[in-house]
Structures are given as C-alpha cells and as structure tokens.
Design a protein around this motif. Structure first.
Motif, mmCIF file in Angstrom:
data_model
loop_
_atom_site.group_PDB
_atom_site.id
_atom_site.type_symbol
_atom_site.label_atom_id
_atom_site.label_comp_id
_atom_site.label_asym_id
_atom_site.label_seq_id
_atom_site.Cartn_x
_atom_site.Cartn_y
_atom_site.Cartn_z
ATOM 1 N N SER A 1 -13.410 2.368 -21.322
ATOM 2 C CA SER A 1 -13.755 1.210 -20.630
ATOM 3 C C SER A 1 -12.778 -0.016 -21.429
ATOM 4 O O SER A 1 -12.254 0.238 -22.304
ATOM 5 C CB SER A 1 -15.095 0.764 -20.876
ATOM 6 O OG SER A 1 -15.519 0.672 -22.083
ATOM 7 N N GLY A 2 -12.750 -1.232 -20.765
ATOM 8 C CA GLY A 2 -11.961 -2.222 -21.455
ATOM 9 C C GLY A 2 -10.472 -2.181 -21.441
ATOM 10 O O GLY A 2 -9.618 -2.707 -21.934
ATOM 11 N N PHE A 3 -9.945 -1.194 -20.415
ATOM 12 C CA PHE A 3 -8.540 -1.133 -20.092
ATOM 13 C C PHE A 3 -8.246 -1.816 -18.825
ATOM 14 O O PHE A 3 -9.337 -2.107 -18.064
ATOM 15 C CB PHE A 3 -8.410 0.416 -20.070
ATOM 16 C CG PHE A 3 -8.060 1.102 -21.322
ATOM 17 C CD1 PHE A 3 -8.505 0.467 -22.511
ATOM 18 C CD2 PHE A 3 -6.837 1.987 -21.428
ATOM 19 C CE1 PHE A 3 -8.426 1.192 -23.616
ATOM 20 C CE2 PHE A 3 -6.750 2.577 -22.579
ATOM 21 C CZ PHE A 3 -7.372 2.395 -23.808
ATOM 22 N N GLN A 4 -6.957 -2.017 -18.239
ATOM 23 C CA GLN A 4 -6.672 -2.670 -17.195
ATOM 24 C C GLN A 4 -6.182 -1.843 -16.152
ATOM 25 O O GLN A 4 -5.388 -0.942 -16.339
ATOM 26 C CB GLN A 4 -5.489 -3.698 -17.387
ATOM 27 C CG GLN A 4 -4.666 -4.441 -16.445
ATOM 28 C CD GLN A 4 -3.680 -5.129 -16.464
ATOM 29 O OE1 GLN A 4 -2.690 -4.362 -16.843
ATOM 30 N NE2 GLN A 4 -3.407 -6.327 -16.555
ATOM 31 N N LYS A 5 -7.066 -1.762 -14.861
ATOM 32 C CA LYS A 5 -6.638 -1.046 -13.932
ATOM 33 C C LYS A 5 -5.728 -1.705 -12.955
ATOM 34 O O LYS A 5 -5.130 -2.774 -13.172
ATOM 35 C CB LYS A 5 -7.958 -0.886 -13.169
ATOM 36 C CG LYS A 5 -8.991 -0.170 -13.895
ATOM 37 C CD LYS A 5 -10.293 0.321 -13.340
ATOM 38 C CE LYS A 5 -11.426 0.825 -14.116
ATOM 39 N NZ LYS A 5 -12.461 1.050 -13.408
ATOM 40 N N GLY A 6 -5.320 -0.568 -12.095
ATOM 41 C CA GLY A 6 -4.360 -1.278 -10.832
ATOM 42 C C GLY A 6 -2.872 -0.566 -11.240
ATOM 43 O O GLY A 6 -2.086 -0.986 -10.147
ATOM 44 N N TRP A 7 -2.574 0.157 -12.107
ATOM 45 C CA TRP A 7 -1.219 0.939 -12.181
ATOM 46 C C TRP A 7 -0.922 1.897 -11.405
ATOM 47 O O TRP A 7 -1.958 2.757 -11.128
ATOM 48 C CB TRP A 7 -0.867 1.220 -13.757
ATOM 49 C CG TRP A 7 -0.962 -0.140 -14.512
ATOM 50 C CD1 TRP A 7 -1.867 -0.757 -15.006
ATOM 51 C CD2 TRP A 7 0.352 -1.106 -14.830
ATOM 52 N NE1 TRP A 7 -1.317 -2.070 -15.814
ATOM 53 C CE2 TRP A 7 -0.164 -2.068 -15.590
ATOM 54 C CE3 TRP A 7 1.684 -1.032 -14.478
ATOM 55 C CZ2 TRP A 7 0.850 -3.089 -16.083
ATOM 56 C CZ3 TRP A 7 2.460 -2.214 -14.877
ATOM 57 C CH2 TRP A 7 2.049 -3.092 -15.577
ATOM 58 N N ARG A 8 0.276 2.103 -10.834
ATOM 59 C CA ARG A 8 0.549 3.205 -10.174
ATOM 60 C C ARG A 8 1.940 3.720 -10.198
ATOM 61 O O ARG A 8 2.823 3.089 -10.840
ATOM 62 C CB ARG A 8 0.381 2.769 -8.401
ATOM 63 C CG ARG A 8 -0.774 2.404 -7.896
ATOM 64 C CD ARG A 8 -1.782 3.605 -7.925
ATOM 65 N NE ARG A 8 -3.009 2.992 -7.381
ATOM 66 C CZ ARG A 8 -4.057 2.310 -7.971
ATOM 67 N NH1 ARG A 8 -4.065 2.001 -9.538
ATOM 68 N NH2 ARG A 8 -5.111 1.936 -7.275
ATOM 69 N N TRP A 9 1.956 5.098 -9.850
ATOM 70 C CA TRP A 9 3.438 5.916 -9.849
ATOM 71 C C TRP A 9 3.966 5.570 -8.526
ATOM 72 O O TRP A 9 3.441 5.677 -7.592
ATOM 73 C CB TRP A 9 3.103 7.275 -10.205
ATOM 74 C CG TRP A 9 4.216 8.307 -9.761
ATOM 75 C CD1 TRP A 9 5.358 8.693 -10.561
ATOM 76 C CD2 TRP A 9 3.997 9.039 -8.735
ATOM 77 N NE1 TRP A 9 5.927 9.419 -9.895
ATOM 78 C CE2 TRP A 9 5.556 10.001 -8.865
ATOM 79 C CE3 TRP A 9 3.383 9.281 -7.626
ATOM 80 C CZ2 TRP A 9 5.706 11.000 -7.829
ATOM 81 C CZ3 TRP A 9 3.651 10.145 -6.779
ATOM 82 C CH2 TRP A 9 4.926 10.681 -6.692
ATOM 83 N N CYS A 10 5.568 5.477 -8.654
ATOM 84 C CA CYS A 10 6.240 5.084 -7.495
ATOM 85 C C CYS A 10 6.762 6.475 -7.279
ATOM 86 O O CYS A 10 7.453 7.008 -7.952
ATOM 87 C CB CYS A 10 7.058 4.225 -7.604
ATOM 88 S SG CYS A 10 8.449 3.782 -6.467
ATOM 89 N N SER A 11 6.732 6.944 -5.961
ATOM 90 C CA SER A 11 7.186 8.337 -5.588
ATOM 91 C C SER A 11 8.930 8.050 -5.349
ATOM 92 O O SER A 11 9.323 9.105 -5.107
ATOM 93 C CB SER A 11 6.315 8.819 -4.303
ATOM 94 O OG SER A 11 6.739 7.788 -3.280
ATOM 95 N N LYS A 12 9.201 6.863 -4.987
ATOM 96 C CA LYS A 12 10.690 6.631 -4.651
ATOM 97 C C LYS A 12 11.779 6.685 -6.095
ATOM 98 O O LYS A 12 12.601 7.206 -6.041
ATOM 99 C CB LYS A 12 10.725 5.334 -4.134
ATOM 100 C CG LYS A 12 10.229 5.311 -2.616
ATOM 101 C CD LYS A 12 10.006 4.094 -2.211
ATOM 102 C CE LYS A 12 11.451 3.006 -2.092
ATOM 103 N NZ LYS A 12 11.200 1.832 -1.443
ATOM 104 N N CYS A 13 11.135 5.984 -7.124
ATOM 105 C CA CYS A 13 11.888 5.835 -8.299
ATOM 106 C C CYS A 13 11.258 6.584 -9.470
ATOM 107 O O CYS A 13 12.037 6.761 -10.675
ATOM 108 C CB CYS A 13 12.141 4.371 -8.510
ATOM 109 S SG CYS A 13 10.472 3.607 -9.211
ATOM 110 N N GLN A 14 10.114 7.101 -9.391
ATOM 111 C CA GLN A 14 9.237 7.691 -10.474
ATOM 112 C C GLN A 14 8.773 6.657 -11.562
ATOM 113 O O GLN A 14 8.202 7.135 -12.902
ATOM 114 C CB GLN A 14 10.139 8.895 -11.199
ATOM 115 C CG GLN A 14 10.829 9.963 -10.139
ATOM 116 C CD GLN A 14 9.655 10.555 -9.488
ATOM 117 O OE1 GLN A 14 8.359 10.858 -9.795
ATOM 118 N NE2 GLN A 14 9.889 10.980 -8.151
ATOM 119 N N GLY A 15 8.876 5.361 -11.324
ATOM 120 C CA GLY A 15 8.557 4.532 -12.426
ATOM 121 C C GLY A 15 7.106 4.007 -12.214
ATOM 122 O O GLY A 15 6.258 4.569 -11.093
ATOM 123 N N LEU A 16 6.336 3.418 -13.308
ATOM 124 C CA LEU A 16 5.084 2.813 -13.064
ATOM 125 C C LEU A 16 5.002 1.376 -12.743
ATOM 126 O O LEU A 16 6.144 0.601 -13.399
ATOM 127 C CB LEU A 16 4.518 3.090 -14.486
ATOM 128 C CG LEU A 16 2.908 2.663 -14.653
ATOM 129 C CD1 LEU A 16 2.382 3.698 -13.871
ATOM 130 C CD2 LEU A 16 2.439 2.374 -16.001
#
Length: 215
Positions: free
Chosen positions: A110-125
């Motif tokens: 708990s206490g972390f920031q949600k909403g981050w995703r992996w991009c299938s096009k460039c492999q970045g976050l």
C-alpha cells in the motif's frame, strides 16, 4: 491540454521496516522467476509467488535513459528516428544495466502510485491515467494486455533501502519513466521548442520514484 503530474493512489509515506521486508520478498520472487516462463507471448512474465507479485527483468536504456523490458522481443528507442532502433542494456564502455523489479497493483504494498503500464510497441513503462502519451514508434503508447504496475514515491529527505534506486522521474512530455540524474543525456520521442535537444523532462514537478533491483 497541460500535462498533469501523476498523484499517489494513497499516502506516499514509507512503512516502518518496509525496505527489509520487500527485499526478502524480492529474493523469494526472483528465485521462483529463474524457472518461470512468459504468462502471455506479448506480455512480460511475472516472476513471483502469489503473495509477492514482483516482476524482475526490467532495464535502464543507456541510449535514452528510460526504463524498458528487454525480454520480450524488439524494442524501440527514441534516440532513433521513428523508433527504428532498439533500447540498449549496455553502455558504450561495457557497463550493463541493473536488473530492476516492479510491483503489480494486484498484490503490491500500500502507499504506492498506481497507473503505470508496459507499452507493447516500444517495451517502455508509461503512466496511463494522464493520457496524451507518445511512443517512439509513433502515436500513443499501447498498454493493451499490460499488467497494472505501481511505483514507490520517495518523500523529500527520505533515504531508500539498499536494494532500491531513487532518482527515477516521470516525463511530462511522453509519460514515460526515465533516470533523472542523467536527464541531460536522455532522449524523448517528443520534440519541444522549449527543449531543442529533445530530452526527457519532469518539468520540475515530477515525484522522485524508487525502483527495486536484484543485486
């Protein structure tokens, strides 16, 4: 539309004794992950026990200074025009990236920031809730099929644990994550008249994020 800085899902304050407990969980998760296969062909595999959804295998790109997942086939780095070149896990003088690990929202602390995703096009976050993202391959980042990741926000004056690296920064132009101390050496897929060299930028408003790494 002016980019809005991501806000923590709940309190960014660290829990007492938190670094040590996460280190223990990470070690267990990494050991399990040594023999794990991909969950989906197009998605990085979670190397973890159910009680500790920690995914290792993320890396720092020495070309653009962004965070990406190298274990999933071709990547795209903003150093190259239209992303027609790959991210690099090794520097020009042969220094290899650390092995970074991310928590998933399903069973992370708990206490972390949600909403981050992996991009299938460039492999970045990248940070999904803001919208208006930009991928080195053109258009917006694509988070379809991605796990939901969460990052630790480090309050000012706080020292992180020995298995963590602070200084990671949200780029307000592309919504990606990059290593802030090397901002002047970074590359963003968005060219700005306020930044003729095309660097990533937190615009002075990004939080200070900390990532786990596997020694």
């Amino acid at each position: 539309m002016t980019a809005v800085e991501p806000t923590p899902f709940d309190s960014p304050l660290r829990r007492d004794g938190h670094p040590q407990s996460r280190r223990d969980l990470l070690k267990k998760a990494a050991l399990v992950g040594l023999g794990a296969g991909a969950v989906l062909a197009t998605e990085p595999a979670i190397f973890a026990k159910p009680a500790a959804a920690v995914q290792s295998g993320w890396a720092h790109c020495y070309h653009c200074r962004g965070l990406f997942y190298p274990g999933n086939g071709p990547s795209a780095c903003p150093l190259f025009t239209n992303g027609n070149g790959s991210h690099s896990t090794v520097s020009d003088d042969g220094v290899a990236s650390w092995n970074y690990a991310l928590w998933t929202e399903s069973s992370g602390p708990s206490g972390f920031q949600k909403g981050w995703r992996w991009c299938s096009k460039c492999q970045g976050l990248f940070y999904l809730p803001n919208g208006n993202s930009h991928c080195p391959k053109g258009g917006a980042h694509n988070g379809t099929g991605s796990f939901a990741y969460m990052l630790e926000v480090v309050p000012p004056g706080t020292t992180v644990g020995g298995d963590e690296q602070a200084g990671w920064t949200w780029c307000r132009k592309c919504q990606g994550l990059f290593f802030g101390p090397f901002q002047a050496d970074s590359y963003c897929p968005v060219f700005s008249t306020n930044d003729a060299l095309g660097h990533h930028t937190g615009g002075g408003i990004s939080y200070n994020y900390s990532l786990l790494y596997v020694p």
